[in-house]
Design a protein around this motif. Structure first.
Motif, PDB file in Angstrom:
ATOM      1  N   ARG A 130       0.850  -1.212   0.000  1.00  0.00           N
ATOM      2  CA  ARG A 130       0.000   0.000   0.000  1.00  0.00           C
ATOM      3  C   ARG A 130       0.873   1.245   0.000  1.00  0.00           C
ATOM      4  N   ASP A 133       2.033   1.672  -3.464  1.00  0.00           N
ATOM      5  CA  ASP A 133       0.957   2.210  -4.315  1.00  0.00           C
ATOM      6  C   ASP A 133       0.809   3.720  -4.134  1.00  0.00           C
ATOM      7  N   ILE A 134       0.997   4.194  -2.906  1.00  0.00           N
ATOM      8  CA  ILE A 134       0.895   5.634  -2.655  1.00  0.00           C
ATOM      9  C   ILE A 134       1.961   6.381  -3.460  1.00  0.00           C
ATOM     10  N   LEU A 136       3.526   5.267  -6.111  1.00  0.00           N
ATOM     11  CA  LEU A 136       3.302   5.064  -7.553  1.00  0.00           C
ATOM     12  C   LEU A 136       2.138   5.891  -8.081  1.00  0.00           C
ATOM     13  N   SER A 137       1.293   6.382  -7.183  1.00  0.00           N
ATOM     14  CA  SER A 137       0.158   7.190  -7.632  1.00  0.00           C
ATOM     15  C   SER A 137       0.595   8.565  -8.136  1.00  0.00           C
ATOM     16  N   PHE A 138       1.826   8.962  -7.790  1.00  0.00           N
ATOM     17  CA  PHE A 138       2.385  10.220  -8.282  1.00  0.00           C
ATOM     18  C   PHE A 138       3.296   9.934  -9.477  1.00  0.00           C
TER      19      PHE A 138
END
Length: 297
Positions: A130, A133-134, A136-138
């Motif tokens: 998780r 993922d945080i 990779l969201s940028f």
């Protein structure tokens, strides 16, 4: 014992011969390897190759500013009369340092996290993925840009910023490999004989997860180089009078229509280095991927 060692050495020799055969068989890989070798030599011997090493260190000669490329100045001179050829040669050192340090830092963060999460599973795996993922969201360039703005402009801060934005990719790859490897018989055998989880992770899981991660890391060297050059172009990386290619391109672009050589040659250096990294990464993938090796034999 001696027989086993001999057989192991023979197998290693065969692997090396096969790798050299695949490299020779791929002209693009060989080209990338040659260019990379030349760039490494330039980085090492820049103080001895550069005709005006003092210009690379910031010495100015205003009376020689904006001279066209000639025998005396192969790439011309910039707005302060400094020899651009000498500065491009010294810039190889900075660019290689940034690319290698960033990838190593990202590997040191991403590889252990991916392997640990993939092997242990459960809540630890969920937490690691998780967090990944945080990040990779940028978009990686945007995240590096934000971190550079917060930390301030410098080469060290650029390396830290890009490494922070880059490690999640290696975590993803290492995690997938660890999940695949943890169910294999030799891992079950290691558990059965009482080997600790720490030893299994670092002696068995991690070494067997390295191949795809290293291939990706080699290919990422070119992307890191481009990203660091872009940040320097925006004024967030190297600062004058450092001979960094992105910074030189930024300074020279203001004189593009009158003195095109000021930004053209540093830009070409970025292009050639990034191309060499990408060609080498593609070749390494062919050499290390068993499926590709079977096709190319």
């Amino acid at each position: 014992m001696l027989k086993c060692l001999k057989e192991k050495r023979i197998a290693q020799l065969k692997e090396l011969q096969l790798a050299l055969h695949l490299i020779k068989k791929g002209p693009l890989t060989l080209t990338g390897l040659i260019i990379m070798g030349l760039l490494i030599l330039v980085a090492i011997f820049a103080p001895y190759i550069a005709p005006y090493p003092q210009d690379a260190l910031g010495a100015a000669s205003p009376e020689n500013k904006f001279e066209l490329p000639s025998r005396e100045h192969l790439f011309g001179t910039d707005e302060l009369g400094r020899d651009i050829f000498s500065r491009v040669l010294f810039g190889t050192r900075i660019s290689f340092k940034i690319a290698i340090v960033v990838v190593l830092l990202a590997l040191l963060i991403g590889l252990p996290l991916g392997v640990i999460g993939g092997f242990l599973g459960g809540k630890i795996d969920e937490l690691i993925m998780r967090l990944t993922d945080i990040f990779l969201s940028f978009p990686s360039v945007l995240l590096a840009l934000i971190i550079c703005v917060i930390l301030g402009p410098s080469i060290d801060n650029v390396m830290i910023a890009i490494a922070i934005s880059w490690w999640p990719w290696y975590t993803r790859i290492a995690h997938a490999q660890a999940v695949s490897i943890r169910e294999r018989p030799f891992i079950e055998a290691a558990k059965a004989v009482g080997i600790s989880k720490t030893k299994i992770i670092f002696r068995h899981i991690m070494p067997n997860s390295l191949t795809p991660v290293l291939v990706q890391a080699t290919m990422d060297l070119g992307s890191v180089l481009l990203t660091s050059s872009a940040l320097s172009f925006l004024g967030l990386g190297a600062q004058p009078p450092q001979p960094e290619w992105g910074l030189m391109t930024y300074i020279g672009h203001g004189y593009l229509f009158t003195s095109w050589w000021c930004s053209t040659f540093p830009g070409l250096a970025i292009f050639v280095a990034a191309l060499a990294f990408n060609l080498l990464g593609d070749g390494l993938r062919d050499v290390l991927d068993p499926r590709t090796r079977r096709l190319l034999r």
